[in-house]
Motif scaffolding. Structure first.
Motif, short mmCIF file in Angstrom:
data_model
loop_
_atom_site.label_atom_id
_atom_site.label_comp_id
_atom_site.label_asym_id
_atom_site.label_seq_id
_atom_site.Cartn_x
_atom_site.Cartn_y
_atom_site.Cartn_z
N ASN A 40 -5.38 0.47 -6.02
CA ASN A 40 -5.88 1.61 -5.27
C ASN A 40 -5.76 1.29 -3.78
OD1 ASN A 40 -7.48 3.53 -3.94
ND2 ASN A 40 -8.80 3.78 -5.69
N SER A 42 -6.43 2.83 0.03
CA SER A 42 -7.06 3.91 0.79
C SER A 42 -7.02 3.57 2.28
CB SER A 42 -8.51 4.14 0.34
OG SER A 42 -9.29 2.99 0.56
N GLY A 45 -10.82 5.57 3.87
CA GLY A 45 -11.50 6.15 2.71
C GLY A 45 -10.71 7.21 1.98
N VAL A 46 -9.50 7.52 2.43
CA VAL A 46 -8.67 8.54 1.79
C VAL A 46 -7.64 7.84 0.90
CG1 VAL A 46 -7.03 10.42 2.19
CG2 VAL A 46 -8.95 10.09 3.75
N PRO A 47 -7.60 8.16 -0.40
CA PRO A 47 -6.60 7.53 -1.27
C PRO A 47 -5.20 8.02 -0.91
CG PRO A 47 -7.77 9.24 -2.46
CD PRO A 47 -8.44 9.11 -1.13
N VAL A 48 -4.24 7.10 -0.86
CA VAL A 48 -2.89 7.45 -0.45
C VAL A 48 -1.85 7.10 -1.51
CG1 VAL A 48 -3.35 7.37 2.02
CG2 VAL A 48 -2.63 5.30 0.82
N ASN A 49 -2.28 6.80 -2.73
CA ASN A 49 -1.33 6.52 -3.80
C ASN A 49 -0.54 7.77 -4.14
OD1 ASN A 49 -3.53 4.47 -4.01
ND2 ASN A 49 -2.15 3.67 -5.56
N ASN A 82 -12.20 7.72 -6.23
CA ASN A 82 -11.13 8.55 -5.68
C ASN A 82 -9.81 7.83 -5.85
OD1 ASN A 82 -11.40 6.53 -3.80
ND2 ASN A 82 -11.97 7.86 -2.13
N GLY A 83 -8.76 8.58 -6.08
CA GLY A 83 -7.44 8.00 -6.21
C GLY A 83 -7.18 7.39 -7.57
N SER A 86 -8.19 1.33 -10.19
CA SER A 86 -7.95 0.05 -9.54
C SER A 86 -8.04 -1.07 -10.57
CB SER A 86 -8.93 -0.17 -8.39
OG SER A 86 -10.26 -0.11 -8.87
N SER A 92 -8.29 -1.54 1.13
CA SER A 92 -8.86 -0.54 2.02
C SER A 92 -8.48 -0.88 3.45
CB SER A 92 -10.37 -0.51 1.86
OG SER A 92 -10.94 0.40 2.76
#
Length: 189
Positions: A40, A42, A45-49, A82-83, A86, A92
């Protein structure tokens, strides 16, 4: 100037690989033996997967670490609020916040080295390769409760291996607004 996998290769449980041998361009990593589709990632705090295969590709975030304030690697199974899940762990990244004072800086990094054009040939014919990374960053300072940070980057390399060149450009922007006790933040990269 290196990408996330190459920079984190000395962290516990991380194994990194660079396709062109220079750390810029396509590179990948494993965390606890799991590939990038089980890690995972991020940013702020924003998931980018990637939504299709759940992996992350470091060349999509070229030079993001130059705008990073903090990077955390958490190996092990985690709760995926989120995302992507993991299973291998989570990474992060927190980017730089705009400063209260205005500032601007330019960085220019250039490197020149030699590579072997034919590993199996003993005539030791060497071909030079060139790498560069240039970036411009700026803070506007506090203007009517608004603060802005920006970074523009360009990186290119001929690659250590033959025909493994890469050319990457990126940007990171952050806009902050403070209203009484509240803060609003807009990030783009």
């Amino acid at each position: 100037g290196q990408e996330l996998p190459v920079l984190l290769q000395n962290a516990p449980s991380v194994n990194a690989y660079s396709d062109n041998g220079s750390g810029m361009g396509y590179s990948s990593m494993r965390l606890r033996g799991f590939d990038q589709s089980r890690i995972n990632l991020s940013i702020n705090g924003v998931p980018v997967n990637d939504p299709e295969n759940l992996g992350f590709f470091s060349n999509n975030f070229a030079d993001i670490l130059s705008s990073a304030q903090d990077v955390s690697v958490m190996p092990g199974v985690g709760i995926g609020n989120n995302g992507t899940s993991s299973l291998g762990g989570a990474i992060s990244i927190a980017t730089i916040s705009p400063s209260d004072t205005a500032a601007m800086s330019f960085e220019g990094n250039y490197g020149f080295s030699e590579r072997y054009s034919n590993f199996f040939n003993n005539n030791s014919a060497n071909n030079p390769f060139f790498s560069q990374r240039n970036s411009l960053s700026f803070h506007t300072g506090n203007i009517n409760n608004f603060k802005f940070y920006g970074r523009l980057s360009y990186a290119a390399t001929d690659g250590f291996r033959d025909r493994s060149n890469s050319e990457l450009s990126s940007y990171t922007f952050s806009l902050h607004y403070k209203y009484k006790k509240h803060q609003f933040q807009l990030n783009a990269w």
